[in-house]
Scaffold this active site. Sequence first.
Site, short mmCIF file in Angstrom:
data_model
loop_
_atom_site.label_atom_id
_atom_site.label_comp_id
_atom_site.label_asym_id
_atom_site.label_seq_id
_atom_site.Cartn_x
_atom_site.Cartn_y
_atom_site.Cartn_z
N ASN A 42 0.75 -1.20 -0.04
CA ASN A 42 -0.05 0.12 0.14
C ASN A 42 0.80 1.04 -0.01
O ASN A 42 0.71 1.99 0.81
CB ASN A 42 -1.18 -0.05 1.20
CG ASN A 42 -0.35 0.13 2.49
OD1 ASN A 42 0.95 -0.56 2.77
ND2 ASN A 42 -0.98 0.70 3.58
N LYS A 100 -2.69 -9.01 -2.14
CA LYS A 100 -3.25 -8.27 -1.07
C LYS A 100 -4.63 -7.86 -1.39
O LYS A 100 -4.65 -6.85 -2.23
CB LYS A 100 -2.41 -7.25 -0.36
CG LYS A 100 -2.96 -6.45 0.57
CD LYS A 100 -3.27 -7.37 2.02
CE LYS A 100 -3.87 -6.55 3.16
NZ LYS A 100 -3.12 -6.02 4.18
N ASP A 248 2.13 -6.29 11.45
CA ASP A 248 1.43 -4.97 10.89
C ASP A 248 2.38 -3.69 11.23
O ASP A 248 1.70 -2.80 11.46
CB ASP A 248 0.11 -5.09 11.12
CG ASP A 248 -0.91 -4.13 10.56
OD1 ASP A 248 -0.18 -3.62 9.41
OD2 ASP A 248 -1.91 -3.85 10.87
N HIS A 252 4.42 5.60 10.88
CA HIS A 252 3.88 7.04 10.60
C HIS A 252 4.69 7.97 11.63
O HIS A 252 4.95 7.62 12.83
CB HIS A 252 2.26 7.19 10.74
CG HIS A 252 1.40 6.26 9.91
ND1 HIS A 252 1.01 6.89 8.69
CD2 HIS A 252 0.79 5.27 10.40
CE1 HIS A 252 0.22 5.80 8.28
NE2 HIS A 252 0.12 4.78 9.02
N ALA A 264 -3.75 5.58 11.16
CA ALA A 264 -3.50 4.24 11.70
C ALA A 264 -2.41 3.51 11.75
O ALA A 264 -1.85 3.42 10.55
CB ALA A 264 -4.83 3.43 11.30
O1 DOR Z 1 -3.24 0.38 11.22
C1 DOR Z 1 -2.89 0.06 10.17
N1 DOR Z 1 -1.96 0.77 9.45
N2 DOR Z 1 -3.61 -0.68 9.39
C2 DOR Z 1 -3.53 -0.79 8.15
O2 DOR Z 1 -4.30 -1.96 7.73
C3 DOR Z 1 -2.55 -0.17 7.36
C4 DOR Z 1 -1.49 0.50 8.10
C5 DOR Z 1 -0.83 1.47 7.25
O3 DOR Z 1 -0.34 1.40 6.17
O4 DOR Z 1 -0.49 2.47 8.02
ZN ZN Z 2 -1.15 -3.71 7.64
#
Ligand code: DOR
Ligand code: ZN
Length: 346
Positions: A42, A100, A248, A252, A264
Amino acid sequence: MTQSLTLSRPDDWHLHLRDGAMLRAVLPETARHFARAIIMPNLVPPVVTGADAAAYRDRIMAALPEGMDFTPLMTLYLTEDTDPDDLAAAHASGLITAVKLYPAGATTNSASGVRDFDKVRPVLERMAEIGCPLCVHGEVTDSEIDIFDREAVFIDRVLDPIRRATPGLRVTMEHITTRDGVEYVQSAEQGLGATITTHHLVINRNHILVGGIKPHYYCLPVAKREEHRLALRAAATGGDRRFFVGTDSAPHTDPNKESACGCAGCFTATNTLSILAHVFEEEGALDRLEGFASLHGPAHYGLPANDGTLTLTKGDAVAYPQKIDTGEGPVTVFDPGYPLHWSVQA
Ligand code: DOR
Ligand code: ZN
């Protein structure tokens, strides 16, 4: 009392490495401990073609510090326009390990994800034929569904119909956060596994919301009630081969987390193994940590376990940085809320 624990070298079956300066900063945090990781696609723009995945893999390898031994297991981001031939070629050549599925709008950079699941049916059928696994972000995005119910509703409305329609498809339910997720995986006869993150074994929704809002505990799927955390801990530590670690770990920068509309993601790459050892010891299951961290994942993906080993020792509180400097800004390392005593031996 066990003071030292040696495992076959672990893998991370769900990881966000990003790109550029952020990639260079966070990659060593994972590569120090993990031999391989499933790399989430992503990015902006996302990794949608075999050529994108090859270029991203090359950037990851170029960012890997000398002397570190790490293999990125690449994925493609499934869109309604994914070309099944391109996907099949990328899988046949060993370039990608999985594909994915993000429902459009479910999480960070998921705008190009799938809106109409019927549109990807032919791709999923092709994946079943060629033995390419599907990794799934299992949350519906309908605005009328409460965010705490989105995983359970996804199982009923999306995941179970997909699995029934495509029986040969191997599926990884990623970062499960509910008892419903655990039970669904346990009820499957074959072809279904699930990753569990480090942070979902530690926090419930109170940790995010009680006593002031804690942006560094906000991730997606969002942490649920305590009963769900306990179900995840039982699944992770219970020895069932269908459950394995996928951190995961999702960096950030602090300004992007500590914001009126915070991103998130929990960044756990740095201290995941110390936390997992703590959790497994609390559950009286240290002897099952190797299965969860190093053996069940490779078995699910049809890969050999790693040759090397990693040793954890118990002692004084482990010193780890509170923040990683990234060149894009600081990234806060997940705080489990207690001192950690299991350290990875250098
Ligand atoms: O908390 C998350 N952060 N969940 C996700 O599915 C994506 C991820 C992100 O790419 O920051
Ligand atoms: Zn993820």
